[in-house]
Write an enzyme that holds these catalytic residues in place. Structure first.
Site, PDB file in Angstrom:
ATOM      1  CB  SER A   1      45.909  26.684 -62.380  1.00 43.18           C
ATOM      2  OG  SER A   1      45.189  27.369 -63.363  1.00 43.18           O
TER       3      SER A   1
ATOM      4  CG  HIS B   1      48.412  25.777 -58.557  1.00 44.68           C
ATOM      5  ND1 HIS B   1      47.631  24.676 -58.765  1.00 44.68           N
ATOM      6  CD2 HIS B   1      47.635  26.849 -58.846  1.00 44.68           C
ATOM      7  CE1 HIS B   1      46.430  25.071 -59.166  1.00 44.68           C
ATOM      8  NE2 HIS B   1      46.405  26.380 -59.212  1.00 44.68           N
TER       9      HIS B   1
ATOM     10  CD  GLU C   1      48.432  21.163 -57.236  1.00 43.63           C
ATOM     11  OE1 GLU C   1      47.738  20.150 -57.262  1.00 43.63           O
ATOM     12  OE2 GLU C   1      48.424  21.997 -58.164  1.00 43.63           O
TER      13      GLU C   1
ATOM     14  CG  ASN D   1      43.051  22.590 -61.333  1.00 42.91           C
ATOM     15  OD1 ASN D   1      42.125  22.595 -60.520  1.00 42.91           O
ATOM     16  ND2 ASN D   1      43.699  23.680 -61.677  1.00 42.91           N
TER      17      ASN D   1
END
Lengths: 285, 246
Positions: A119, A140, A152, A190
């Site tokens: 991540s 991800h 992702e 994120n």
């Protein structure tokens, strides 16, 4: 599809969630960890989760048996030579991931796609230590993997478009919702979620509103399912802080991502959220 | 406060229509700024909603003030400017109370309210009663541009716009990622279209102007969209295209 074997390297929370979803969707899984007892324990926890799904009527008992049959374990990375896809979900340390990718590169056929569930690390950097960076990409998943629909798919600088397409297809076969993005700090989620926590911390730090008020406002006015402080308590304040730090560093100290000192103090105090029984709120029973 | 109110709504913020609709459906009278100036009717309350053009906001308030009683409550949006700065434009500043919400506000159970430094607390009671009549709870917070929700959401949208302009992902994928990867009620770009790009930009520009920190710097694309009139759903074009009804 049933002849496809997917390697999952690392049997922690993310790895075991990924292995479960992969097996539930008809693929063979080879789940790796460094020690026999770790991988067996992970498998036991996964079986308990699957058993609960049977009790809830989400899957049939026959299916459960089929799923269990599809999962094999390994403590030898060279076993990954049989895999068409390998997803690495080892701890978030570059040295560990580099070592794993170097070995996978050696054992797996050059057709095999090697994906990392990182991540925070650079896909390009991880890819560049293999001889097949065009067949390395990010994949991800979000925690808890069996419940969160997003994946992702991250394109490193050298990743081939065919690799991205194959992983998008693969994510769909797992009944996940894939999005594609470039190899940039924090990828999509994120990065864009940072202000949800960071600005809430700053507003509280400036004493414009209390923690309880901010959470209430974000839920009742903004219709977020959880407020920023409740959600940090759920995720773990230490985990949330380290994500912010990593995005901040990834952008070379860009001011927008600067962590708030109060979050660091919370982390240092050990009040890490629900898992510690106390965070911004108390969880004593 | 009586149950049937005469309210003047002035300004062009995205909330204006929602507020007028909310008042009318509950049987309150809505009086335009011009009507007040001509008819010299008594009114109970003024609501000012301008967020982007602060000179216009100042003019609106200064033009209307001589025609209303000196103790009439003025509620003013603080999306682009603090309540305290807004109150400083008035002859009788202690009756001004700031509030913040994003359009569309029909679904919101709660509205944030902020007293200016100059506000006399009796006006906060009036404010609470007024929002109760409209079926909204209030949360009283301290005065700073954008208060809590509009400030946090504008920064999330700003980050999404930076990511979009840097080409890290498509608008659709950014919105899918935030709804499916972290349970946001809407993707930030579709949400910006819903709110009005001008109001989102007003919050960011106001925070940047007042606090001077780089974290509030509006993404250049937002500014250009405001100049181009791409204000989201209400103008038929924002991050996505919309069919304008009628």
């Amino acid at each position: 599809m049933s002849s496809t074997t997917v390697g999952v390297v690392g049997s922690g929370t993310m790895g075991s969630g990924i292995a479960q979803v992969v097996a539930q969707n008809g693929f063979n899984v080879l789940l790796f960890d460094i020690k026999e007892e770790i991988v067996i324990e992970s498998l036991t926890r996964m079986r308990t989760r699957l058993e609960k799904l049977v009790e809830k009527g989400k899957i049939l008992r026959d299916e459960l048996e089929e799923i269990n049959k599809r999962i094999q374990t390994s403590t030898d990375l060279s076993d990954m030579r049989v895999c068409q896809f390998v997803i690495e979900a080892a701890p978030e340390k570059l040295s560990i991931k580099k070592d794993i990718f170097q070995q996978l590169d050696k054992y797996c056929s050059e057709e095999t796609i090697l994906a990392t569930n990182t991540s925070s690390l650079s896909i390009t950097e991880i890819g560049s230590i293999t001889r097949r960076p065009e067949r390395v990409a990010g994949m991800h998943f979000f925690n808890p993997v069996p419940l969160m629909p997003l994946v992702e798919v991250i394109r490193g600088v050298i990743t081939e478009e065919e690799t991205v397409k194959a992983l998008v297809q693969f994510a769909k076969a797992l009944r996940k919702i894939p999005v594609t993005c470039e190899d940039t700090p924090g990828f999509i989620v994120n990065r864009i979620a940072r202000p949800f926590y960071n600005e809430a911390l700053k507003i509280h730090g400036e004493r414009l509103a209390t923690i309880e008020q901010i959470d209430r406002i974000m839920k009742k006015e903004g219709k977020f399912r959880m407020g920023p402080f409740e959600l940090q308590d759920l995720i773990g304040i230490d985990i949330n802080f380290s994500t912010t730090e990593s995005v901040h560093q990834g952008f070379f100290g860009e001011e927008r991502f600067r962590p708030h000192y109060y979050q660091q103090r919370m982390m240092q105090s050990g009040k890490l959220g629900r898992k510690a029984g106390v965070g911004y709120y108390n969880y004593d029973n | 406060m009586t149950t049937k109110l005469r309210v003047s709504v002035v300004g062009d913020g995205s909330l204006t229509e929602s507020i007028i609709m909310g008042l009318k459906t509950r049987g309150h009278d809505v009086v335009s700024g011009n009507e007040i100036k001509k008819q010299e009717k008594d009114i109970d309350l003024v609501i000012e909603t301008t967020n982007l053009d602060l000179d216009r906001k100042k003019n609106n308030l200064q033009e209307i003030e001589p025609f209303i009683g000196q103790d009439v409550l003025i509620l003013s949006t603080c999306l682009g400017v603090t309540a305290t700065e807004t109150a400083s434009w008035l002859k009788y500043p202690s009756r001004l109370v700031g509030f913040a919400a994003f359009a569309p506000w029909e679904g919101a159970e709660l509205i944030e309210v902020a007293p200016a430094l100059q506000t006399n607390s009796t006006y906060l009671d009036h404010t609470r009663q007024f929002f109760q009549l409209l079926g909204k709870e209030i949360e009283i917070v301290d005065d700073e541009v954008g208060l809590v929700f509009p400030r946090i959401l504008s920064l999330i949208i700003n980050e999404a716009v930076f990511a979009l302009t840097e080409g890290i992902a498509s608008a659709e994928d950014i919105d899918i990622a935030m709804t499916k990867g972290t349970n946001y009620p809407m993707g930030p770009l579709a949400w910006a279209d819903e709110i009005g790009i001008d109001d989102v930009y007003a919050v960011l520009a106001g925070l940047y102007r007042n606090l001077g920190e780089d974290r509030y710097r509006p993404a250049p694309k937002l500014r250009k969209m405001v100049h181009a009139g791409w204000l989201g759903k209400k103008s038929g074009k924002g991050f996505y295209n919309y069919k304008i009804e009628e």
